[in-house]
Motif scaffolding. Structure first.
Motif, PDB file in Angstrom:
ATOM      1  N   SER A  83      -7.063   3.435  -2.931  1.00  0.00           N
ATOM      2  CA  SER A  83      -6.126   3.051  -1.864  1.00  0.00           C
ATOM      3  C   SER A  83      -6.319   1.582  -1.518  1.00  0.00           C
ATOM      4  O   SER A  83      -7.355   0.980  -1.818  1.00  0.00           O
ATOM      5  CB  SER A  83      -6.359   3.903  -0.612  1.00  0.00           C
ATOM      6  OG  SER A  83      -7.593   3.578  -0.025  1.00  0.00           O
ATOM      7  N   ASP A  84      -5.305   1.018  -0.866  1.00  0.00           N
ATOM      8  CA  ASP A  84      -5.405  -0.376  -0.431  1.00  0.00           C
ATOM      9  C   ASP A  84      -6.511  -0.550   0.600  1.00  0.00           C
ATOM     10  O   ASP A  84      -7.197  -1.573   0.614  1.00  0.00           O
ATOM     11  CB  ASP A  84      -4.069  -0.850   0.155  1.00  0.00           C
ATOM     12  CG  ASP A  84      -3.032  -1.126  -0.915  1.00  0.00           C
ATOM     13  OD1 ASP A  84      -3.390  -1.120  -2.113  1.00  0.00           O
ATOM     14  OD2 ASP A  84      -1.857  -1.364  -0.556  1.00  0.00           O
ATOM     15  N   ARG A 123      -2.145  -7.475  -4.673  1.00  0.00           N
ATOM     16  CA  ARG A 123      -0.904  -7.592  -5.462  1.00  0.00           C
ATOM     17  C   ARG A 123      -1.185  -7.289  -6.930  1.00  0.00           C
ATOM     18  O   ARG A 123      -0.410  -6.600  -7.585  1.00  0.00           O
ATOM     19  CB  ARG A 123      -0.294  -8.989  -5.286  1.00  0.00           C
ATOM     20  CG  ARG A 123       0.442  -9.188  -3.980  1.00  0.00           C
ATOM     21  CD  ARG A 123       1.268 -10.467  -3.975  1.00  0.00           C
ATOM     22  NE  ARG A 123       0.463 -11.667  -4.171  1.00  0.00           N
ATOM     23  CZ  ARG A 123      -0.144 -12.327  -3.192  1.00  0.00           C
ATOM     24  NH1 ARG A 123      -0.058 -11.909  -1.932  1.00  0.00           N
ATOM     25  NH2 ARG A 123      -0.825 -13.423  -3.443  1.00  0.00           N
ATOM     26  N   ARG A 125      -3.557  -5.432  -8.030  1.00  0.00           N
ATOM     27  CA  ARG A 125      -3.831  -3.993  -8.082  1.00  0.00           C
ATOM     28  C   ARG A 125      -2.536  -3.193  -8.153  1.00  0.00           C
ATOM     29  O   ARG A 125      -2.398  -2.257  -8.915  1.00  0.00           O
ATOM     30  CB  ARG A 125      -4.664  -3.604  -6.859  1.00  0.00           C
ATOM     31  CG  ARG A 125      -5.039  -2.182  -6.759  1.00  0.00           C
ATOM     32  CD  ARG A 125      -5.797  -1.965  -5.440  1.00  0.00           C
ATOM     33  NE  ARG A 125      -6.009  -0.569  -5.242  1.00  0.00           N
ATOM     34  CZ  ARG A 125      -5.066   0.298  -4.876  1.00  0.00           C
ATOM     35  NH1 ARG A 125      -3.860  -0.112  -4.646  1.00  0.00           N
ATOM     36  NH2 ARG A 125      -5.343   1.578  -4.743  1.00  0.00           N
ATOM     37  N   GLN A 126      -1.569  -3.581  -7.323  1.00  0.00           N
ATOM     38  CA  GLN A 126      -0.291  -2.857  -7.277  1.00  0.00           C
ATOM     39  C   GLN A 126       0.524  -3.105  -8.547  1.00  0.00           C
ATOM     40  O   GLN A 126       1.225  -2.216  -9.003  1.00  0.00           O
ATOM     41  CB  GLN A 126       0.495  -3.273  -6.037  1.00  0.00           C
ATOM     42  CG  GLN A 126      -0.154  -2.767  -4.771  1.00  0.00           C
ATOM     43  CD  GLN A 126       0.369  -3.452  -3.503  1.00  0.00           C
ATOM     44  OE1 GLN A 126       1.140  -4.399  -3.592  1.00  0.00           O
ATOM     45  NE2 GLN A 126      -0.083  -2.967  -2.360  1.00  0.00           N
ATOM     46  N   SER A 129      -0.655  -0.766 -11.258  1.00  0.00           N
ATOM     47  CA  SER A 129      -0.417   0.677 -11.043  1.00  0.00           C
ATOM     48  C   SER A 129       0.831   1.158 -11.699  1.00  0.00           C
ATOM     49  O   SER A 129       1.785   0.557 -11.894  1.00  0.00           O
ATOM     50  CB  SER A 129      -0.341   0.987  -9.553  1.00  0.00           C
ATOM     51  OG  SER A 129      -1.572   0.693  -8.947  1.00  0.00           O
TER      52      SER A 129
END
Length: 129
Positions: A83-84, A123, A125-126, A129
């Motif tokens: 999670s963030d 950013r 990380r996202q 995904s």
């Protein structure tokens, strides 16, 4: 305390007697490595240093290099976090250590490390995904 060799007794017979008595008492039973061959390695005069490093698993790095390694690992953990919030927690913890090290220099080579831009790592990380 070790028994002293009595006068008039040869060293060989004195040592042999001590070994025999120790065997009778069972002091050589169940020793670590019993029944296993001795490791055969070429002679290296620095064998004890290498053994110590292996035992301590690389913890002999200077503090600045150790922090660089931890920062690299923390960034990878943050990118792979579930999670963030967890990623922010990981990055804020390592950033606090980096800021402290910049205030009070650590032993070893220069740190050459700045706190992570948390939002940029998030950013990345996202995007992964």
């Amino acid at each position: 305390m070790t028994e002293r060799k009595p006068p008039g007794v040869s060293f060989e017979s004195w040592v042999d007697r001590q070994i025999r008595e120790a065997q009778e008492r069972g002091e050589f039973d169940n020793l670590a490595g019993s029944g296993k061959p001795l490791p055969v390695e070429p002679y290296d005069e620095d064998w004890w240093i290498k053994k110590k490093v292996r035992e301590e698993e690389g913890t002999v790095l200077p503090a600045s290099l150790q922090l660089r390694r931890e920062a690299f690992d923390a960034r990878a953990l943050a990118v792979a976090a579930s999670s963030d919030d967890e990623a922010r927690r990981i990055l804020s913890a390592i950033n606090a250590r980096i800021v402290e090290a910049l205030r009070k220099p650590l032993s070893g080579p220069p740190l050459n490390l700045m706190p992570f831009d948390v939002e940029a790592v998030l950013r990345e990380r996202q995007a992964g995904s």
